[in-house]
Motif scaffolding. Structure first.
Motif, PDB file in Angstrom:
ATOM      1  N   ALA A  47      16.200  18.729   9.161  1.00  0.00           N
ATOM      2  CA  ALA A  47      16.057  16.902   9.088  1.00  0.00           C
ATOM      3  C   ALA A  47      17.014  16.892   7.234  1.00  0.00           C
ATOM      4  CB  ALA A  47      14.257  16.779   8.764  1.00  0.00           C
ATOM      5  N   ASP A  48      16.889  17.931   6.704  1.00  0.00           N
ATOM      6  CA  ASP A  48      17.160  18.013   5.385  1.00  0.00           C
ATOM      7  C   ASP A  48      18.178  18.373   4.866  1.00  0.00           C
ATOM      8  OD1 ASP A  48      14.853  17.022   5.063  1.00  0.00           O
ATOM      9  OD2 ASP A  48      14.188  19.051   4.132  1.00  0.00           O
ATOM     10  N   ASN A  49      19.588  18.277   5.984  1.00  0.00           N
ATOM     11  CA  ASN A  49      20.788  19.112   6.269  1.00  0.00           C
ATOM     12  C   ASN A  49      21.614  17.530   6.428  1.00  0.00           C
ATOM     13  OD1 ASN A  49      23.728  19.868   7.239  1.00  0.00           O
ATOM     14  ND2 ASN A  49      22.104  21.915   7.724  1.00  0.00           N
ATOM     15  N   ALA A  50      22.421  16.919   5.522  1.00  0.00           N
ATOM     16  CA  ALA A  50      23.059  16.048   5.319  1.00  0.00           C
ATOM     17  C   ALA A  50      24.492  16.557   5.756  1.00  0.00           C
ATOM     18  CB  ALA A  50      23.828  16.349   3.948  1.00  0.00           C
ATOM     19  N   VAL A  51      24.798  17.785   6.254  1.00  0.00           N
ATOM     20  CA  VAL A  51      25.504  17.934   7.630  1.00  0.00           C
ATOM     21  C   VAL A  51      25.829  17.401   8.808  1.00  0.00           C
ATOM     22  CG1 VAL A  51      27.103  19.238   8.478  1.00  0.00           C
ATOM     23  CG2 VAL A  51      26.827  19.935   6.180  1.00  0.00           C
ATOM     24  N   LEU A  52      24.426  17.773   8.883  1.00  0.00           N
ATOM     25  CA  LEU A  52      24.000  17.143  10.344  1.00  0.00           C
ATOM     26  C   LEU A  52      24.015  15.971  10.532  1.00  0.00           C
ATOM     27  CD1 LEU A  52      21.123  19.698  11.505  1.00  0.00           C
ATOM     28  CD2 LEU A  52      23.385  20.108  12.193  1.00  0.00           C
ATOM     29  N   TYR A  53      23.991  14.794   9.654  1.00  0.00           N
ATOM     30  CA  TYR A  53      23.679  13.831  10.220  1.00  0.00           C
ATOM     31  C   TYR A  53      25.051  13.169   9.740  1.00  0.00           C
ATOM     32  CZ  TYR A  53      18.589  13.813   9.643  1.00  0.00           C
ATOM     33  OH  TYR A  53      17.700  13.482   9.194  1.00  0.00           O
ATOM     34  N   ALA A  54      25.857  13.329   8.922  1.00  0.00           N
ATOM     35  CA  ALA A  54      27.437  12.872   8.814  1.00  0.00           C
ATOM     36  C   ALA A  54      27.882  13.370  10.008  1.00  0.00           C
ATOM     37  CB  ALA A  54      28.402  13.890   7.379  1.00  0.00           C
ATOM     38  N   ASN A  55      27.529  14.620  11.099  1.00  0.00           N
ATOM     39  CA  ASN A  55      28.536  15.107  12.076  1.00  0.00           C
ATOM     40  C   ASN A  55      28.078  13.738  12.622  1.00  0.00           C
ATOM     41  OD1 ASN A  55      29.274  16.897  10.766  1.00  0.00           O
ATOM     42  ND2 ASN A  55      28.802  18.619  12.316  1.00  0.00           N
ATOM     43  N   ASP A  72      23.156   7.287  10.277  1.00  0.00           N
ATOM     44  CA  ASP A  72      23.155   8.309   9.589  1.00  0.00           C
ATOM     45  C   ASP A  72      23.990   8.948   8.682  1.00  0.00           C
ATOM     46  OD1 ASP A  72      21.397   9.699  11.703  1.00  0.00           O
ATOM     47  OD2 ASP A  72      23.295   9.736  12.920  1.00  0.00           O
ATOM     48  N   ALA A  73      24.865   8.089   8.296  1.00  0.00           N
ATOM     49  CA  ALA A  73      25.943   8.190   6.841  1.00  0.00           C
ATOM     50  C   ALA A  73      24.483   8.307   5.845  1.00  0.00           C
ATOM     51  CB  ALA A  73      27.041   7.484   6.712  1.00  0.00           C
ATOM     52  N   THR A  74      24.679   6.804   5.744  1.00  0.00           N
ATOM     53  CA  THR A  74      22.982   6.571   5.119  1.00  0.00           C
ATOM     54  C   THR A  74      22.054   8.186   4.041  1.00  0.00           C
ATOM     55  OG1 THR A  74      22.911   4.155   5.236  1.00  0.00           O
ATOM     56  CG2 THR A  74      21.209   4.960   4.166  1.00  0.00           C
ATOM     57  N   LYS A  75      21.603   8.251   5.402  1.00  0.00           N
ATOM     58  CA  LYS A  75      20.848   9.922   5.782  1.00  0.00           C
ATOM     59  C   LYS A  75      21.828  10.554   5.205  1.00  0.00           C
ATOM     60  CE  LYS A  75      16.585  12.046   6.106  1.00  0.00           C
ATOM     61  NZ  LYS A  75      15.246  10.942   5.222  1.00  0.00           N
ATOM     62  N   SER A  76      22.638  11.076   4.912  1.00  0.00           N
ATOM     63  CA  SER A  76      23.721  12.748   4.682  1.00  0.00           C
ATOM     64  C   SER A  76      23.605  11.529   2.919  1.00  0.00           C
ATOM     65  CB  SER A  76      24.572  12.043   5.491  1.00  0.00           C
ATOM     66  OG  SER A  76      25.566  13.313   5.222  1.00  0.00           O
ATOM     67  N   ILE A  77      23.663  10.750   2.689  1.00  0.00           N
ATOM     68  CA  ILE A  77      23.957  10.718   1.766  1.00  0.00           C
ATOM     69  C   ILE A  77      22.642  10.821   0.745  1.00  0.00           C
ATOM     70  CG2 ILE A  77      24.475   8.786  -0.396  1.00  0.00           C
ATOM     71  CD1 ILE A  77      26.537   7.879   1.792  1.00  0.00           C
ATOM     72  N   GLU A  78      21.772  10.041   1.710  1.00  0.00           N
ATOM     73  CA  GLU A  78      20.166  10.450   0.814  1.00  0.00           C
ATOM     74  C   GLU A  78      19.999  12.013   0.278  1.00  0.00           C
ATOM     75  OE1 GLU A  78      17.549   8.483   3.506  1.00  0.00           O
ATOM     76  OE2 GLU A  78      17.691   6.681   2.416  1.00  0.00           O
ATOM     77  N   CYS A  79      20.243  12.692   1.749  1.00  0.00           N
ATOM     78  CA  CYS A  79      19.911  14.083   1.683  1.00  0.00           C
ATOM     79  C   CYS A  79      20.794  14.893   0.911  1.00  0.00           C
ATOM     80  CB  CYS A  79      20.516  15.000   3.045  1.00  0.00           C
ATOM     81  SG  CYS A  79      19.481  14.564   4.182  1.00  0.00           S
ATOM     82  N   VAL A  84      30.772  14.515   0.187  1.00  0.00           N
ATOM     83  CA  VAL A  84      31.577  13.626   0.495  1.00  0.00           C
ATOM     84  C   VAL A  84      31.884  12.736   1.461  1.00  0.00           C
ATOM     85  CG1 VAL A  84      34.450  13.508   0.143  1.00  0.00           C
ATOM     86  CG2 VAL A  84      33.170  14.198  -1.606  1.00  0.00           C
ATOM     87  N   LYS A  85      31.536  14.002   2.683  1.00  0.00           N
ATOM     88  CA  LYS A  85      31.702  12.940   3.843  1.00  0.00           C
ATOM     89  C   LYS A  85      30.683  11.862   4.443  1.00  0.00           C
ATOM     90  CE  LYS A  85      34.260  17.086   6.762  1.00  0.00           C
ATOM     91  NZ  LYS A  85      34.815  17.690   7.599  1.00  0.00           N
ATOM     92  N   GLY A  86      29.720  11.610   3.580  1.00  0.00           N
ATOM     93  CA  GLY A  86      28.818  11.025   4.028  1.00  0.00           C
ATOM     94  C   GLY A  86      29.116  10.267   3.724  1.00  0.00           C
ATOM     95  N   TYR A  87      29.748   9.402   2.567  1.00  0.00           N
ATOM     96  CA  TYR A  87      30.584   7.664   2.087  1.00  0.00           C
ATOM     97  C   TYR A  87      31.485   8.213   2.790  1.00  0.00           C
ATOM     98  CZ  TYR A  87      27.801   8.954  -2.160  1.00  0.00           C
ATOM     99  OH  TYR A  87      26.805   9.207  -2.674  1.00  0.00           O
ATOM    100  N   TYR A  88      32.463   8.954   3.794  1.00  0.00           N
ATOM    101  CA  TYR A  88      33.762   8.822   4.367  1.00  0.00           C
ATOM    102  C   TYR A  88      32.951   8.174   5.892  1.00  0.00           C
ATOM    103  CZ  TYR A  88      38.296  10.978   1.779  1.00  0.00           C
ATOM    104  OH  TYR A  88      38.654  11.197   2.110  1.00  0.00           O
ATOM    105  N   ARG A  89      32.297   8.556   6.581  1.00  0.00           N
ATOM    106  CA  ARG A  89      31.628   8.558   7.623  1.00  0.00           C
ATOM    107  C   ARG A  89      31.087   6.440   7.329  1.00  0.00           C
ATOM    108  NH1 ARG A  89      35.158  11.486   9.705  1.00  0.00           N
ATOM    109  NH2 ARG A  89      33.887  14.033   9.252  1.00  0.00           N
ATOM    110  N   ARG A  90      30.138   6.758   6.021  1.00  0.00           N
ATOM    111  CA  ARG A  90      29.692   5.469   6.417  1.00  0.00           C
ATOM    112  C   ARG A  90      30.790   4.304   5.807  1.00  0.00           C
ATOM    113  NH1 ARG A  90      24.850   4.263   2.168  1.00  0.00           N
ATOM    114  NH2 ARG A  90      26.752   4.302   0.451  1.00  0.00           N
ATOM    115  N   GLY A  91      31.919   4.508   5.211  1.00  0.00           N
ATOM    116  CA  GLY A  91      32.884   3.822   5.419  1.00  0.00           C
ATOM    117  C   GLY A  91      33.890   3.600   6.271  1.00  0.00           C
TER     118      GLY A  91
END
Length: 483
Positions: A47-55, A72-79, A84-91
């Motif tokens: 549950a702490d894997n930023a890549v999984l949430y971004a994907n 999910d992207a916000t959770k990726s950024i929290e992790c 970078v992909k967390g911000y990409y996906r949310r944007g």
């Protein structure tokens, strides 16, 4: 004792990676719902894997579940605040919702993390241009006059070289058939006749109620189609299967006529021409894509400007703001593009009273009509789209009871078989764009109701070939940020 990392057993982490790999394969095969399920199982093990949430956010974006993508992207950024992909996906998800300012913040953050990345800089500049353009358009819109009240199509000359369909006096069936045949052969309609159709449609819709009451006479029939999304050749196939619209063979097209498919101009002029020809032979409901913000992102605005001009695009914006929001068939079947409401007690009279002559707001009855979706449980939960609400079977049943109705018919969602019956048979989703965006592999469907029993009869159909013009051909440059 088994070693653990961050509280997770190494075997769990290995299994999570296996699930992630399987999810990636499903995503590449355009099985986005399957990918979401697999990423979810992987997250349960790590549950702490930023890549999984971004994907998973990316898969939600492909399913048009932008609210879930943002979460999910916000959770990726929290992790991992530097992922970078967390911000990409949310944007990208904000961009898909037309929330340019929020998207801009995320793409600026990307450039802070990777300041020398040329792709990141390109995306930031495109987003900045889009925000600046939107501000400029808002400013000039305050001073601009209505196209419908200032344009006189009769002053537009038709060149002798024009060989396409012509309106001699009024719109006729012969004209509409010729126009459709021209469209089929990738020929254009002259702008004089395009404006004439739009102005006549505007005049008709302006005096149409927000909620339209439709009567099917005894032994009569009525066809309801869902989203067609600019898939003109599939629209022609519907008419081939079920006959052309007429007073004796009436249709309702339930929103999302345009965007994504790159033959949206051909679809909308065909529908509007039939509306002018047979006002009670073809009915139209507004969808969430009959709006300025969606059209600028998903291709229709670019298509109109490419095939015609900026003024034509403004005219479409005005006409779309006149479209009805809902229809009731024989007092028993409620038809709406999206769905039901965030609170109980909404009456048909409340819908009739909505001021629809505007761009859709972010919340309220009009927004929920255009954006809401059903879910399989009971009660209400946040919408995966980030707009509207997800409503359960109990919400549907209460709405029907409160308004003495039998059935809700809506569209708005791709279905593998082109339709789906849920909420104990009290709600039907119908979607009429087969192989949506040339990649989903779904069937299309339409519903035929026959009086007096009004039992739904479904016809499903596959996609037909179309010219080699890809979906989203005319979408804005910054749409690449969704990829």
């Amino acid at each position: 004792m088994m070693a653990a990392t961050n509280g997770f057993a190494s075997s769990d982490l290995e299994k999570s990676e296996e699930l992630k790999a399987a999810a990636n394969v499903a995503f590449q095969a355009h099985r986005f719902s399957r990918a979401v399920d697999l990423y979810t199982k992987a997250i349960e093990l790590n549950a702490d894997n930023a890549v999984l949430y971004a994907n998973r956010a990316f898969a939600h974006t492909r399913l048009e579940e932008y609210g879930s993508a943002i979460a999910d992207a916000t959770k990726s950024i929290e992790c991992n605040p530097k992922y970078v992909k967390g911000y990409y996906r949310r944007g990208a998800a904000y961009l898909a919702m037309g929330k340019m300012k929020e998207a801009l913040k995320d793409f600026r953050q990307v450039c802070k993390i990777v300041p020398k990345d040329p792709d990141a800089m390109k995306k930031l500049k495109e987003c900045e241009k889009a925000v600046a353009k939107a501000k400029f358009e808002e400013a000039i819109a305050l001073d601009s006059q209505s196209v419908a009240t200032t344009l006189d199509y009769r002053t537009i000359e038709v060149e002798d070289s024009y060989q396409g369909a012509r309106i001699e006096d009024k719109i006729t069936l012969e004209f509409v058939k010729k126009m459709m045949d021209d469209f089929k052969n990738q020929k254009s309609l002259h702008k004089r006749y395009a404006y004439q159709i739009l102005l006549q449609t505007h005049e008709l819709l302006t005096v149409t109620p927000t909620l339209v009451d439709i009567t099917i006479p005894p032994n009569g029939h009525f066809t309801v189609c869902g989203d067609i999304h600019g898939q003109f050749y599939d629209l022609l196939n519907i008419f081939q299967l079920n006959g052309l619209p007429s007073e004796e063979n009436p249709y309702l097209f339930n929103g999302d006529f345009v965007d994504r498919g790159s033959f949206s101009v051909e679809c909308i002029f065909t529908l509007f021409a039939f509306k002018c020809l047979y006002p009670t032979g073809l009915y139209l409901s507004r969808g969430n894509h009959e709006s300025k913000s969606m059209n600028k992102i998903y291709g229709f605005d670019g298509e109109v400007k490419t095939k015609f001009n900026d003024t034509m695009s403004e005219m479409f914006t005005e006409v779309f703001c006149c479209l009805p929001l809902a229809n009731v068939i024989n007092g028993k079947i409620f038809v709406v593009h999206g769905g039901l409401f965030s609170s109980d007690g909404v009456k048909l009279s409340d819908i009739r009273a909505i001021n629809r002559f505007r761009e859709p707001p972010d919340e309220g009855l009009m927004s929920e009509i255009l954006w809401s979706d059903p879910h399989d449980g009971i009660g209400r939960i946040p919408s995966k789209r980030g707009v509207g609400v997800a409503f359960g079977s109990d919400v549907t049943k209460r709405f029907l009871q409160d308004n003495n109705l039998d059935l809700v018919v809506r569209s708005h969602e791709v279905k593998d078989e082109g339709y789906e019956e849920t909420h104990d048979g009290k709600l039907i989703t119908v979607f009429s764009a087969p192989n949506y965006c040339d990649q989903m592999g779904n069937m299309g469907a339409f519903i035929r109701f026959e009086a007096p029993d009004l039992k739904p009869k479904f016809t499903t159909f596959s996609a037909v070939p179309h010219p080699a013009i890809r979906p989203m051909q005319y979408a804005n440059n910054f749409f690449s940020m969704l990829a």
